[in-house]
Design an enzyme around this catalytic site. Structure first.
Site, short mmCIF file in Angstrom:
data_model
loop_
_atom_site.label_atom_id
_atom_site.label_comp_id
_atom_site.label_asym_id
_atom_site.label_seq_id
_atom_site.Cartn_x
_atom_site.Cartn_y
_atom_site.Cartn_z
N TYR A 149 69.82 42.49 50.44
CA TYR A 149 69.92 43.83 49.63
C TYR A 149 70.98 43.90 48.64
O TYR A 149 70.88 44.42 47.82
CB TYR A 149 69.62 44.88 50.62
CG TYR A 149 67.98 45.39 50.98
CD1 TYR A 149 67.40 44.42 51.77
CD2 TYR A 149 67.47 46.39 50.17
CE1 TYR A 149 66.20 44.78 51.89
CE2 TYR A 149 66.22 46.71 50.60
CZ TYR A 149 65.38 45.69 51.81
OH TYR A 149 64.26 46.15 51.95
N LYS A 199 66.69 34.63 62.37
CA LYS A 199 65.95 33.57 62.07
C LYS A 199 67.05 32.38 62.00
O LYS A 199 67.32 31.74 61.12
CB LYS A 199 65.48 33.66 60.48
CG LYS A 199 64.64 32.58 60.07
CD LYS A 199 63.43 32.44 60.62
CE LYS A 199 62.52 31.12 60.19
NZ LYS A 199 61.21 30.94 60.83
N ASP A 231 59.52 35.48 62.70
CA ASP A 231 58.32 35.23 62.64
C ASP A 231 57.46 35.40 63.86
O ASP A 231 56.41 35.73 63.94
CB ASP A 231 58.00 33.58 62.24
CG ASP A 231 58.85 32.77 62.83
OD1 ASP A 231 59.73 33.05 63.80
OD2 ASP A 231 58.64 31.45 62.63
N ASP A 255 63.25 46.03 57.43
CA ASP A 255 62.16 46.66 56.39
C ASP A 255 60.62 46.18 56.76
O ASP A 255 59.66 46.97 56.64
CB ASP A 255 62.37 46.35 55.24
CG ASP A 255 61.76 46.87 53.89
OD1 ASP A 255 61.40 48.31 53.95
OD2 ASP A 255 61.38 46.45 52.94
N ASP A 259 57.43 48.66 58.65
CA ASP A 259 56.26 48.80 58.03
C ASP A 259 54.99 48.23 59.05
O ASP A 259 53.88 48.91 59.18
CB ASP A 259 56.00 48.20 56.98
CG ASP A 259 56.39 49.31 55.69
OD1 ASP A 259 57.19 50.05 55.72
OD2 ASP A 259 55.55 49.21 54.41
C1 IPM Z 1 62.36 51.46 52.97
C2 IPM Z 1 61.93 50.96 51.35
C3 IPM Z 1 63.24 50.77 50.68
C4 IPM Z 1 63.90 49.36 51.33
C5 IPM Z 1 62.98 50.26 49.08
C6 IPM Z 1 62.27 51.35 48.49
C7 IPM Z 1 64.34 50.30 48.55
O1 IPM Z 1 60.95 50.05 51.67
O2 IPM Z 1 63.32 52.31 53.09
O3 IPM Z 1 62.05 51.05 53.87
O4 IPM Z 1 63.54 48.32 51.16
O5 IPM Z 1 64.69 49.63 52.26
MN MN Z 2 60.24 49.80 53.34
#
Ligand code: IPM
Ligand code: MN
Ligand code: NAD
Length: 381
Positions: A149, A199, A231, A255, A259
């Protein structure tokens, strides 16, 4: 019991899309907290500032100096979400997301805690078999201010059809060490197990990651450490997520996996997070984004934002009982069958409500909770 006369100054950064909607709902809960804390002599105040696309519109940049200065001076920051189609064509450093990344970096909040558990009444929301998610209680610890990042150099060069692009994934040993300590300390308050995800069969950064995590682990002989490749971990999180306790990983893997955990519990909308460093203000944000597909429709689930507020009370205000009370209020509205659309399944007794009403109902449940305690004459904070 807290000292009388304490003041907690917060900054709210609603941002874009559903961000302002979920922050407004969290504000209902904050207002109730303020009223009852005030009776105990603890003052809570907050101000809102623009970030992301909203700040681009208002001030020409995604993280205005004034917003950053307010955040740095606050006890803690509660953020909604940033980004949206309107700003998708901007250069990387001008985008709404750059404002959020700049804020995380400026506040040095290198450890992002993203808990995943099934909320009471929402067990059936997980798309996984009940046997796979029973007892699910994972704390994902994501490194937040390093890795690909932020690595330099980055950029693009050349013209089509010969364009090329470059990102750099880099980690300093110290960056790995400090976030690993956060994960091991958290494990000591939980099941004393850490799964570190990397990884290392491909990446140099991952080889260093594993070496440093193993080194840190020697300071926590009471905590069990295991490693998984990212993975394979992606598979394990849907096959048997309930076997994990603390999951420690670098920025981008974290990240993605967080999710995935949103999918495992059945909605991103309930996922909360806390980003902390070594002192200084913490940054609290739901895991979800600005959800342009449902923005402005009073449909978004504000529970991720409200549970982030609960994490704020615990980690930045040192008010664990307020934190528990907010969580209990969320559980209460779920017990009453109240649901936003994303967590509704048409079952009997459920009532689908909007973002605003969900915030109000949680605030009511919180007030009820305080009221009962006070009636019992119990010192609460
Ligand atoms: C999160 C988001 C952010 C990230 C983006 C919006 C920069 O996806 O907080 O998970 O990738 O960290
Ligand atoms: Mn995110
Ligand atoms: P998203 O998280 O915004 O949405 C993914 C899906 O989940 C959508 O279908 C959305 O409707 C749903 N969803 C998300 N939050 C919800 C909620 N609270 N209640 C109900 N449903 C919810 O991800 P995306 O669509 O990939 O990204 C949209 C924008 O958000 C992008 O610009 C991205 O950069 C940004 N983003 C910001 C943050 C942040 O500010 N922390 C995090 C992730 C994405």
């Amino acid at each position: 019991m807290k000292e009388q006369g304490e003041t907690h100054q917060l900054v709210l950064l609603p941002g874009d899309g559903i961000g302002p909607e979920v922050i407004k709902a969290a504000e209902s809960v904050l207002s109730t907290a303020r009223e009852y804390l005030g009776r105990e002599g603890i003052e809570l105040s907050w101000q809102a500032k623009p970030i992301g696309g909203a700040a681009i519109e208002a001030a020409g940049q995604p993280l205005p100096d004034e917003t950053l200065a307010a955040a740095q001076a606050a006890k803690a920051v509660l953020l909604g979400a940033v980004g949206g189609p309107k700003w998708d064509r901007l250069a990387p450093h001008e985008r709404p997301e750059a404002g959020l990344l700049g804020l995380r970096r400026a506040l040095s909040v290198y450890a992002n805690l993203r808990p995943a558990a099934l909320l009471p009444g929402l067990e059936g929301q997980s798309p996984l078999k009940p046997s796979a998610v029973r007892g699910l209680d994972v704390l994902l610890v994501r490194e937040l201010t390093g890795g690909v990042y932020f690595g330099q150099p980055r950029g693009r060069k050349g013209e089509a059809p010969n364009r090329s692009a470059l990102d750099t994934m880099t980690y300093q040993e110290g960056e790995i060490r400090r976030v690993a300590h956060v994960a091991f300390r958290a494990a000591r308050r939980r099941q004393r197990r850490v799964t570190s995800v990397d990884k290392r069969n491909v990446l140099e950064t991952s080889r260093l990651w594993r070496e440093v995590v193993e080194d840190v682990a020697t300071e926590y002989p009471d905590v069990q450490l295991e490693h998984q490749l990212v993975d394979s971990m992606a598979t394990l999180l849907v096959l048997k997520p309930q076997v994990f306790d603390v999951v420690l990983t670098e920025n981008m893997f974290g990240d993605i996996l967080s999710d995935e955990l949103g999918g495992v519990v059945g909605s991103l909308g309930v996922m909360a997070s806390a980003s902390v460093g070594d002192g200084g203000p913490g940054l609290y944000e739901p895991v979800h984004g600005s959800a342009p597909d449902i923005a402005g429709k009073d449909m978004a689930n504000p529970l991720g934002a409200i549970l982030s507020l609960a994490m704020l009370a615990e980690h930045s205000l040192d008010l664990p009982l307020l934190s528990r009370a907010i969580e209990a209020a969320v559980h209460e509205v779920l017990r009453q069958g109240l649901r936003t659309r994303d967590i509704a399944d048409g079952s009997q007794g459920e009532q689908v409500i909007g973002t605003r009403e969900m915030g109000e109902r949680v605030a009511d449940a919180l007030a009820q909770n305080f009221h009962t305690r006070q009636a019992l004459n119990a010192a609460y904070f």
